[in-house]
Scaffold this motif. Sequence first.
Motif, mmCIF file in Angstrom:
data_model
loop_
_atom_site.group_PDB
_atom_site.id
_atom_site.type_symbol
_atom_site.label_atom_id
_atom_site.label_comp_id
_atom_site.label_asym_id
_atom_site.label_seq_id
_atom_site.Cartn_x
_atom_site.Cartn_y
_atom_site.Cartn_z
ATOM 1 N N ARG A 20 0.807 -1.219 0.000
ATOM 2 C CA ARG A 20 0.000 0.000 0.000
ATOM 3 C C ARG A 20 0.842 1.271 0.000
ATOM 4 O O ARG A 20 0.308 2.374 -0.088
ATOM 5 N N ILE A 21 2.162 1.130 0.104
ATOM 6 C CA ILE A 21 3.032 2.311 0.196
ATOM 7 C C ILE A 21 2.877 3.224 -1.015
ATOM 8 O O ILE A 21 2.811 4.442 -0.882
ATOM 9 N N GLY A 22 2.812 2.653 -2.216
ATOM 10 C CA GLY A 22 2.658 3.470 -3.417
ATOM 11 C C GLY A 22 1.397 4.317 -3.368
ATOM 12 O O GLY A 22 1.425 5.512 -3.644
ATOM 13 N N LEU A 37 13.233 7.942 -1.676
ATOM 14 C CA LEU A 37 13.243 6.719 -0.883
ATOM 15 C C LEU A 37 14.574 6.660 -0.146
ATOM 16 O O LEU A 37 15.623 6.462 -0.746
ATOM 17 N N VAL A 38 14.531 6.905 1.160
ATOM 18 C CA VAL A 38 15.711 6.821 2.017
ATOM 19 C C VAL A 38 15.720 5.400 2.567
ATOM 20 O O VAL A 38 14.861 5.046 3.380
ATOM 21 N N ALA A 39 16.652 4.581 2.083
ATOM 22 C CA ALA A 39 16.629 3.159 2.410
ATOM 23 C C ALA A 39 17.954 2.691 2.985
ATOM 24 O O ALA A 39 19.022 3.028 2.462
ATOM 25 N N ASP A 40 17.866 1.899 4.023
ATOM 26 C CA ASP A 40 19.049 1.289 4.632
ATOM 27 C C ASP A 40 19.763 0.460 3.574
ATOM 28 O O ASP A 40 19.176 -0.477 3.021
ATOM 29 N N PRO A 41 21.012 0.779 3.253
ATOM 30 C CA PRO A 41 21.718 0.055 2.204
ATOM 31 C C PRO A 41 21.876 -1.435 2.502
ATOM 32 O O PRO A 41 22.011 -2.244 1.580
ATOM 33 N N GLY A 42 21.801 -1.819 3.760
ATOM 34 C CA GLY A 42 21.911 -3.223 4.128
ATOM 35 C C GLY A 42 20.725 -4.062 3.682
ATOM 36 O O GLY A 42 20.770 -5.296 3.721
ATOM 37 N N LEU A 43 19.648 -3.408 3.244
ATOM 38 C CA LEU A 43 18.452 -4.130 2.800
ATOM 39 C C LEU A 43 18.499 -4.505 1.325
ATOM 40 O O LEU A 43 17.679 -5.303 0.863
ATOM 41 N N ALA A 44 19.451 -3.966 0.582
ATOM 42 C CA ALA A 44 19.530 -4.226 -0.859
ATOM 43 C C ALA A 44 19.613 -5.718 -1.189
ATOM 44 O O ALA A 44 18.901 -6.185 -2.086
ATOM 45 N N THR A 87 16.753 19.212 -5.489
ATOM 46 C CA THR A 87 17.022 19.255 -6.928
ATOM 47 C C THR A 87 16.124 18.305 -7.711
ATOM 48 O O THR A 87 15.897 18.515 -8.900
ATOM 49 N N GLY A 88 15.596 17.289 -7.047
ATOM 50 C CA GLY A 88 14.757 16.305 -7.722
ATOM 51 C C GLY A 88 13.276 16.637 -7.718
ATOM 52 O O GLY A 88 12.463 15.851 -8.206
ATOM 53 N N GLY A 89 12.894 17.783 -7.158
ATOM 54 C CA GLY A 89 11.489 18.147 -7.121
ATOM 55 C C GLY A 89 10.654 17.206 -6.270
ATOM 56 O O GLY A 89 9.467 17.002 -6.514
ATOM 57 N N VAL A 90 11.273 16.658 -5.249
ATOM 58 C CA VAL A 90 10.627 15.677 -4.385
ATOM 59 C C VAL A 90 9.503 16.313 -3.579
ATOM 60 O O VAL A 90 9.639 17.415 -3.069
ATOM 61 N N ARG A 91 8.384 15.573 -3.453
ATOM 62 C CA ARG A 91 7.242 16.069 -2.689
ATOM 63 C C ARG A 91 6.939 15.213 -1.469
ATOM 64 O O ARG A 91 6.031 15.508 -0.702
ATOM 65 N N GLY A 92 7.692 14.133 -1.295
ATOM 66 C CA GLY A 92 7.499 13.271 -0.140
ATOM 67 C C GLY A 92 8.715 12.392 0.078
ATOM 68 O O GLY A 92 9.502 12.174 -0.849
ATOM 69 N N VAL A 93 8.874 11.924 1.300
ATOM 70 C CA VAL A 93 9.993 11.056 1.660
ATOM 71 C C VAL A 93 9.431 9.756 2.214
ATOM 72 O O VAL A 93 8.576 9.774 3.103
ATOM 73 N N VAL A 94 9.909 8.646 1.682
ATOM 74 C CA VAL A 94 9.568 7.326 2.202
ATOM 75 C C VAL A 94 10.854 6.768 2.794
ATOM 76 O O VAL A 94 11.876 6.680 2.106
ATOM 77 N N SER A 95 10.818 6.413 4.070
ATOM 78 C CA SER A 95 12.002 5.906 4.760
ATOM 79 C C SER A 95 11.814 4.417 5.017
ATOM 80 O O SER A 95 10.776 4.004 5.539
ATOM 81 N N LEU A 96 12.830 3.620 4.675
ATOM 82 C CA LEU A 96 12.780 2.168 4.824
ATOM 83 C C LEU A 96 13.980 1.693 5.605
ATOM 84 O O LEU A 96 15.121 1.911 5.186
ATOM 85 N N GLY A 97 13.745 1.064 6.742
ATOM 86 C CA GLY A 97 14.854 0.509 7.509
ATOM 87 C C GLY A 97 14.644 0.646 8.997
ATOM 88 O O GLY A 97 13.516 0.758 9.479
ATOM 89 N N GLY A 98 15.759 0.668 9.702
ATOM 90 C CA GLY A 98 15.732 0.829 11.151
ATOM 91 C C GLY A 98 15.798 2.291 11.530
ATOM 92 O O GLY A 98 15.516 3.184 10.722
ATOM 93 N N ALA A 134 5.979 15.538 2.886
ATOM 94 C CA ALA A 134 5.265 14.419 3.498
ATOM 95 C C ALA A 134 6.285 13.361 3.873
ATOM 96 O O ALA A 134 7.309 13.195 3.213
ATOM 97 N N SER A 135 6.010 12.624 4.947
ATOM 98 C CA SER A 135 6.942 11.602 5.426
ATOM 99 C C SER A 135 6.191 10.321 5.727
ATOM 100 O O SER A 135 5.204 10.330 6.470
ATOM 101 N N ILE A 136 6.661 9.218 5.142
ATOM 102 C CA ILE A 136 6.108 7.894 5.392
ATOM 103 C C ILE A 136 7.263 7.016 5.847
ATOM 104 O O ILE A 136 8.308 6.962 5.191
ATOM 105 N N CYS A 137 7.099 6.352 6.976
ATOM 106 C CA CYS A 137 8.141 5.497 7.524
ATOM 107 C C CYS A 137 7.733 4.034 7.433
ATOM 108 O O CYS A 137 6.608 3.675 7.802
ATOM 109 N N VAL A 138 8.662 3.219 6.941
ATOM 110 C CA VAL A 138 8.447 1.781 6.819
ATOM 111 C C VAL A 138 9.532 1.116 7.657
ATOM 112 O O VAL A 138 10.636 0.857 7.175
ATOM 113 N N PRO A 139 9.234 0.840 8.934
ATOM 114 C CA PRO A 139 10.255 0.248 9.805
ATOM 115 C C PRO A 139 10.469 -1.234 9.490
ATOM 116 O O PRO A 139 9.515 -1.956 9.196
#
Length: 142
Positions: A20-22, A37-44, A87-98, A134-139
């Motif tokens: 449902r994140i999208g 998308l701010v994502a913990d690199p360890g999840l790749a 610079t990317g015209g971002v309108r929201g941040v989705v954070s994934l990780g710890g 806008a901020s959405i966190c996905v722990p």
Amino acid sequence: MVHELAPVPRGVVGAGARKRIGELAASHAGENGVVLLVADPGLAPFGLIDELAGGLRAAGLGVVVFTGFTADPTLTQADAAAGLARTGGVRGVVSLGGGSALDLGKTVAAIAGAEAPASAYELCAIPFPARRLASICVPTTA
């Protein structure tokens, strides 16, 4: 602009919640909006970053991925992520990780609305920008 006020942040939990994140991000970023998308690199290696980015793109969003941070992100890393958002015209941040990913994402959402570096907000030296992303966190931790 509509704001949702609640005693606690809105939470979406349960099996399939990541799917449902999208939809949630699109409701904040708008049609054809762009999210960071701010994502913990360890999840790749587990495919979670690609899965989430794919879900965001499937919802019609542009996605800028930021994984250039370590545990306890630095001011330099916060500035790099905020710079991408600006610079990317971002309108929201989705954070994934710890905690590190979630804290960095929330920081970027708070400061990307102005040009000041992250250090300018230390000890409330200046107020946070009025324009907040806008901020959405996905722990990934409980």
